[in-house]
Design a protein around this motif. Sequence first.
Motif, PDB file in Angstrom:
ATOM      1  N   SER A  88       0.823  -1.210   0.000  1.00 13.28           N
ATOM      2  CA  SER A  88       0.000   0.000   0.000  1.00 13.28           C
ATOM      3  C   SER A  88       0.856   1.260   0.000  1.00 13.28           C
ATOM      4  CB  SER A  88      -0.926   0.001   1.217  1.00 13.28           C
ATOM      5  OG  SER A  88      -1.875  -1.041   1.138  1.00 13.28           O
ATOM      6  N   ASP A  89       1.966   1.237   0.733  1.00 12.42           N
ATOM      7  CA  ASP A  89       2.865   2.395   0.747  1.00 12.42           C
ATOM      8  C   ASP A  89       3.452   2.656  -0.641  1.00 12.42           C
ATOM      9  OD1 ASP A  89       2.571   3.121   3.394  1.00 12.42           O
ATOM     10  OD2 ASP A  89       4.274   1.947   4.099  1.00 12.42           O
ATOM     11  N   ILE A  90       3.872   1.596  -1.316  1.00 12.51           N
ATOM     12  CA  ILE A  90       4.417   1.748  -2.663  1.00 12.51           C
ATOM     13  C   ILE A  90       3.345   2.297  -3.598  1.00 12.51           C
ATOM     14  CG2 ILE A  90       5.316   0.512  -4.664  1.00 12.51           C
ATOM     15  CD1 ILE A  90       7.396   0.761  -2.488  1.00 12.51           C
ATOM     16  N   ALA A  91       2.133   1.740  -3.522  1.00 12.16           N
ATOM     17  CA  ALA A  91       1.039   2.202  -4.382  1.00 12.16           C
ATOM     18  C   ALA A  91       0.691   3.653  -4.109  1.00 12.16           C
ATOM     19  CB  ALA A  91      -0.184   1.304  -4.182  1.00 12.16           C
ATOM     20  N   ALA A  92       0.701   4.053  -2.830  1.00 14.32           N
ATOM     21  CA  ALA A  92       0.348   5.426  -2.467  1.00 14.32           C
ATOM     22  C   ALA A  92       1.303   6.437  -3.067  1.00 14.32           C
ATOM     23  CB  ALA A  92       0.319   5.572  -0.953  1.00 14.32           C
ATOM     24  N   MET A  93       2.507   6.002  -3.427  1.00 12.81           N
ATOM     25  CA  MET A  93       3.487   6.873  -4.071  1.00 12.81           C
ATOM     26  C   MET A  93       3.394   6.806  -5.594  1.00 12.81           C
ATOM     27  SD  MET A  93       5.209   8.409  -1.630  1.00 12.81           S
ATOM     28  CE  MET A  93       6.714   8.969  -2.436  1.00 12.81           C
ATOM     29  N   GLY A  94       2.407   6.065  -6.110  1.00 15.97           N
ATOM     30  CA  GLY A  94       2.282   5.913  -7.554  1.00 15.97           C
ATOM     31  C   GLY A  94       3.184   4.840  -8.110  1.00 15.97           C
ATOM     32  N   GLY A  95       3.620   3.905  -7.256  1.00 14.48           N
ATOM     33  CA  GLY A  95       4.603   2.908  -7.672  1.00 14.48           C
ATOM     34  C   GLY A  95       4.064   1.497  -7.741  1.00 14.48           C
ATOM     35  N   ARG A  96       4.934   0.623  -8.243  1.00  9.61           N
ATOM     36  CA  ARG A  96       4.648  -0.808  -8.326  1.00  9.61           C
ATOM     37  C   ARG A  96       5.691  -1.565  -7.515  1.00  9.61           C
ATOM     38  NH1 ARG A  96       3.584   1.455 -13.392  1.00  9.61           N
ATOM     39  NH2 ARG A  96       1.418   1.106 -14.087  1.00  9.61           N
ATOM     40  N   PRO A  97       5.262  -2.474  -6.632  1.00  8.53           N
ATOM     41  CA  PRO A  97       6.218  -3.212  -5.779  1.00  8.53           C
ATOM     42  C   PRO A  97       7.044  -4.192  -6.574  1.00  8.53           C
ATOM     43  CG  PRO A  97       3.992  -4.049  -5.483  1.00  8.53           C
ATOM     44  CD  PRO A  97       3.863  -2.844  -6.370  1.00  8.53           C
ATOM     45  N   GLN A  98       8.292  -4.415  -6.094  1.00  5.60           N
ATOM     46  CA  GLN A  98       9.193  -5.307  -6.814  1.00  5.60           C
ATOM     47  C   GLN A  98       9.746  -6.442  -5.967  1.00  5.60           C
ATOM     48  OE1 GLN A  98      12.038  -2.366  -8.467  1.00  5.60           O
ATOM     49  NE2 GLN A  98      11.310  -3.047 -10.462  1.00  5.60           N
ATOM     50  N   ALA A  99      10.085  -6.169  -4.699  1.00  4.91           N
ATOM     51  CA  ALA A  99      10.722  -7.205  -3.887  1.00  4.91           C
ATOM     52  C   ALA A  99      10.550  -6.875  -2.409  1.00  4.91           C
ATOM     53  CB  ALA A  99      12.201  -7.341  -4.235  1.00  4.91           C
ATOM     54  N   ILE A 100      10.604  -7.929  -1.571  1.00  2.28           N
ATOM     55  CA  ILE A 100      10.362  -7.804  -0.134  1.00  2.28           C
ATOM     56  C   ILE A 100      11.505  -8.453   0.638  1.00  2.28           C
ATOM     57  CG2 ILE A 100       8.843  -8.525   1.772  1.00  2.28           C
ATOM     58  CD1 ILE A 100       6.578  -8.626  -0.329  1.00  2.28           C
ATOM     59  N   VAL A 101      11.895  -7.818   1.749  1.00  2.00           N
ATOM     60  CA  VAL A 101      12.781  -8.438   2.731  1.00  2.00           C
ATOM     61  C   VAL A 101      12.129  -8.309   4.100  1.00  2.00           C
ATOM     62  CG1 VAL A 101      14.906  -8.018   1.441  1.00  2.00           C
ATOM     63  CG2 VAL A 101      14.087  -6.302   3.077  1.00  2.00           C
ATOM     64  N   ASN A 102      12.594  -9.109   5.073  1.00  2.00           N
ATOM     65  CA  ASN A 102      11.968  -9.057   6.391  1.00  2.00           C
ATOM     66  C   ASN A 102      12.988  -9.319   7.493  1.00  2.00           C
ATOM     67  OD1 ASN A 102      11.714 -12.086   7.443  1.00  2.00           O
ATOM     68  ND2 ASN A 102      11.389 -12.070   5.222  1.00  2.00           N
ATOM     69  N   ALA A 103      12.632  -8.891   8.682  1.00  2.00           N
ATOM     70  CA  ALA A 103      13.386  -9.215   9.893  1.00  2.00           C
ATOM     71  C   ALA A 103      12.398  -9.780  10.899  1.00  2.00           C
ATOM     72  CB  ALA A 103      14.082  -7.975  10.447  1.00  2.00           C
ATOM     73  N   GLU A 121       1.888 -16.065   1.651  1.00  2.00           N
ATOM     74  CA  GLU A 121       0.612 -16.079   0.953  1.00  2.00           C
ATOM     75  C   GLU A 121       0.257 -14.685   0.433  1.00  2.00           C
ATOM     76  OE1 GLU A 121      -2.372 -18.008   3.303  1.00  2.00           O
ATOM     77  OE2 GLU A 121      -1.218 -19.862   3.487  1.00  2.00           O
ATOM     78  N   ALA A 122       0.577 -13.648   1.201  1.00  2.00           N
ATOM     79  CA  ALA A 122       0.336 -12.291   0.713  1.00  2.00           C
ATOM     80  C   ALA A 122       1.266 -11.960  -0.453  1.00  2.00           C
ATOM     81  CB  ALA A 122       0.532 -11.278   1.841  1.00  2.00           C
ATOM     82  N   ALA A 123       2.525 -12.371  -0.336  1.00  2.00           N
ATOM     83  CA  ALA A 123       3.481 -12.125  -1.418  1.00  2.00           C
ATOM     84  C   ALA A 123       3.045 -12.838  -2.695  1.00  2.00           C
ATOM     85  CB  ALA A 123       4.875 -12.580  -0.997  1.00  2.00           C
ATOM     86  N   ASP A 124       2.525 -14.057  -2.558  1.00  2.00           N
ATOM     87  CA  ASP A 124       2.019 -14.775  -3.728  1.00  2.00           C
ATOM     88  C   ASP A 124       0.800 -14.070  -4.317  1.00  2.00           C
ATOM     89  OD1 ASP A 124       3.990 -16.659  -3.367  1.00  2.00           O
ATOM     90  OD2 ASP A 124       2.673 -18.143  -2.414  1.00  2.00           O
ATOM     91  N   THR A 125      -0.058 -13.561  -3.444  1.00  2.00           N
ATOM     92  CA  THR A 125      -1.252 -12.856  -3.903  1.00  2.00           C
ATOM     93  C   THR A 125      -0.885 -11.653  -4.756  1.00  2.00           C
ATOM     94  OG1 THR A 125      -2.625 -13.557  -2.037  1.00  2.00           O
ATOM     95  CG2 THR A 125      -3.256 -11.511  -3.141  1.00  2.00           C
ATOM     96  N   PHE A 126       0.082 -10.872  -4.288  1.00  2.00           N
ATOM     97  CA  PHE A 126       0.467  -9.660  -5.003  1.00  2.00           C
ATOM     98  C   PHE A 126       1.594  -9.909  -6.017  1.00  2.00           C
ATOM     99  CE2 PHE A 126      -1.415  -7.969  -1.043  1.00  2.00           C
ATOM    100  CZ  PHE A 126      -2.381  -7.151  -1.608  1.00  2.00           C
ATOM    101  N   ARG A 127       2.054 -11.163  -6.097  1.00  2.00           N
ATOM    102  CA  ARG A 127       3.102 -11.553  -7.042  1.00  2.00           C
ATOM    103  C   ARG A 127       4.375 -10.736  -6.839  1.00  2.00           C
ATOM    104  NH1 ARG A 127      -0.439 -12.545 -12.621  1.00  2.00           N
ATOM    105  NH2 ARG A 127      -1.470 -14.461 -11.896  1.00  2.00           N
ATOM    106  N   ILE A 128       4.847 -10.733  -5.593  1.00  2.00           N
ATOM    107  CA  ILE A 128       6.085 -10.041  -5.243  1.00  2.00           C
ATOM    108  C   ILE A 128       7.000 -11.052  -4.561  1.00  2.00           C
ATOM    109  CG2 ILE A 128       7.059  -8.003  -4.111  1.00  2.00           C
ATOM    110  CD1 ILE A 128       4.084  -7.144  -3.654  1.00  2.00           C
ATOM    111  N   PRO A 129       8.221 -11.206  -5.005  1.00  2.00           N
ATOM    112  CA  PRO A 129       9.108 -12.183  -4.374  1.00  2.00           C
ATOM    113  C   PRO A 129       9.650 -11.700  -3.030  1.00  2.00           C
ATOM    114  CG  PRO A 129      10.265 -11.023  -6.119  1.00  2.00           C
ATOM    115  CD  PRO A 129       8.826 -10.576  -6.187  1.00  2.00           C
TER     116      PRO A 129
END
Length: 333
Positions: A88-103, A121-129
Amino acid sequence: MSQKQRLDLAELLQKVHDYSGLAHKADIARIAPSLTALPDGWHPNGDDTAAIPCSEGYTLLAMEGLLTAFVAVDPWFAGWCSVMVNVSDIAAMGGRPQAIVNALWSHDPESAELIVKGMREAADTFRIPIVGGHTNLRSNQPQLAVGILGRAQCLLSSFGARPGQLLVAAIDLRGAYQAPYLNWNAATTAPAERLRGDIELLPCIAEAGLAIAAKDISQAGLLGTTLMLMESANVGVNIKLDAIPKPEKVTWQDWLCTFPSYGYLLTTDHEHLPMLLERFHARGIAAAQIGEIASSPQLWVATNDDRQLFHDLSTTPLTGLSRPQMPTPQQEL
């Protein structure tokens, strides 16, 4: 309207002010003075993501940390939300998400597995690795933070709001509360293809020039998020309470404190309002003009013939991240 009714609006706004996540946002003001100046031409701190100029627009970078109690109570949903809020943060800036990392920290391997399952499951839903991160299963409590990378050709930015623009709220009402918090879940049971299309609306709106500024409605609620947008642009807002899209059976107090899974504030010019609203309506998302941008940095809320001040940024700043001379995103590119 009677004096009793006028006091009801003031009481409502006071309860929302006290309940909403404004205190968490105000914590930023303690840190903001320690931030060093960014390189010339870079987008300033204070938006939903960092925006780093590149050859094809902007590289976007964001991170969200989740409340420890939330992660402990509902680990799967916390994992899902950790991805969703970053998207949602990426979209709010007019962007498209590309990749995720986590801690991820946890003392319970089973809980950690549920967290990761929700994230996956959320990453699969939005098709983001999910491309990496950090894991510690020897912590004394569960904690989760997630970072995301994205790209934008044209920015939607809080700093672009200007007096005279219209304020629009777009919220997916096809959901329900996820107890025990005021999290409006319109995502986890929705078709994945529809969710991807709904998120794609924001970059398409940016590229079509239908909106100027945007923020996703956060834990601070609709009014708290409005304050953050105002502070970035050093503007004010006049809101018509009854114009805000709301589920019929939800009280105003709960709704104004709600964190919706799909909820955005956008500013637009008068001539673009019909086309902007139609983009959301065509996908079954409730959207309406709920107010106007003003010059004085105060947030006023009105209903019928009553009008009350929610917050005055000129006397009580929120995050301390404001840049009055910020050029519009179109001028930057």
